[in-house]
Design an enzyme around this catalytic site. Sequence first.
Site, PDB file in Angstrom:
ATOM      1  N   ASP A  40       0.850  -1.263  -0.141  1.00 37.77           N
ATOM      2  CA  ASP A  40       0.038  -0.066  -0.097  1.00 37.77           C
ATOM      3  C   ASP A  40       0.770   1.253   0.017  1.00 37.77           C
ATOM      4  OD1 ASP A  40      -2.221  -1.507   0.280  1.00 37.77           O
ATOM      5  OD2 ASP A  40      -2.324  -1.500   2.316  1.00 37.77           O
ATOM      6  N   TYR A  68       6.744  -8.404   8.651  1.00 37.38           N
ATOM      7  CA  TYR A  68       6.285  -6.542   8.711  1.00 37.38           C
ATOM      8  C   TYR A  68       6.474  -6.464   9.959  1.00 37.38           C
ATOM      9  CZ  TYR A  68       3.378  -7.875   4.507  1.00 37.38           C
ATOM     10  OH  TYR A  68       2.925  -8.132   3.306  1.00 37.38           O
ATOM     11  N   ASP A  82      -6.933   1.633   8.017  1.00 38.80           N
ATOM     12  CA  ASP A  82      -5.600   2.198   8.009  1.00 38.80           C
ATOM     13  C   ASP A  82      -5.743   3.526   7.977  1.00 38.80           C
ATOM     14  OD1 ASP A  82      -5.856   3.200   5.606  1.00 38.80           O
ATOM     15  OD2 ASP A  82      -4.164   1.745   4.645  1.00 38.80           O
ATOM     16  N   ARG A 178      -3.608  -4.647   7.763  1.00 35.62           N
ATOM     17  CA  ARG A 178      -4.722  -3.821   8.095  1.00 35.62           C
ATOM     18  C   ARG A 178      -5.941  -4.811   8.582  1.00 35.62           C
ATOM     19  NH1 ARG A 178      -6.918  -1.423   3.053  1.00 35.62           N
ATOM     20  NH2 ARG A 178      -5.635  -2.917   1.695  1.00 35.62           N
TER      21      ARG A 178
END
Length: 290
Positions: A40, A68, A82, A178
Amino acid sequence: MDNSGLVIVDKPAGWTSHDVVGKMRRLAKTRRVGHAGTLDPMATGVLVLGVGKATRLLGHLALTEKGYDATIRLGQSTNTDDAEGETTATASAAAVSDEALAAGVAALTGPIQQVPPQVSAIKVNGERAYKMARKGEDVALAARPVTVHSFTITGVRREGDLIDVDASVSCSSGTYIRALARDLGASLGCGGHLTALRRTRVGPYDLSMARTLDQLAGKLEILPMGEAVSAVFPRRDVSDGEARRIAHGGRLPAAGLGPGPVGVFAPDGTLLALVEEKGGLARPLAVFVA
């Protein structure tokens, strides 16, 4: 000179994955550039690009495990799950204990069923979900099986009605961080969304191998295809005769190297193909020699 190979980019915030591909096309002076696994715009970190013939590796690389570092804000929900979206609900997280937080994270670890965010690139009846959501349509996305290999809290900051949770996540391809933030907040009764995301790893390619776009503009570092394949998949070295057969799309007897892709190399070390072993035969998935 064949510049085919992988480029491991440390994607900056605010860029789409497509923006990065466009920049790499200019740097590498070729239209044949693609990426393995979208990030993203808000997210930073490891984005694997394929240049030249390596674009045909990307679909196989996209299926590997990812890592992540994330920050989740509890106490607020957004329409995108988000910080890019609009706040849709607030509920105090002040009463959420460390024990409840740990239990919520544990419940989202392992094989889980995850509903993707409404604002996602998944297609519903041929249209991207995010396009439908932006038109105000209610997008019904089905839950999908994903695996969260580890979900580790690395920091907790409490401020009034909000809690910011830092976490490291290792997960299967197709997992939305998310959605983990959303589901953690929902399970704790206060809502949640993602405020920061940095991808630290795609398969064996991690931040230590990644270069910023500025660094790549100064010196374009391309990981040769043979090295890229050897880092991810089992390696099979073949004879001249077998090499000729594979180069022409032929099959070889299976070597017992597993169900996933296997890299096949000529006697001189040249990467010839990716094959998969089925029914006692190694069949080409992609051949890289003309």
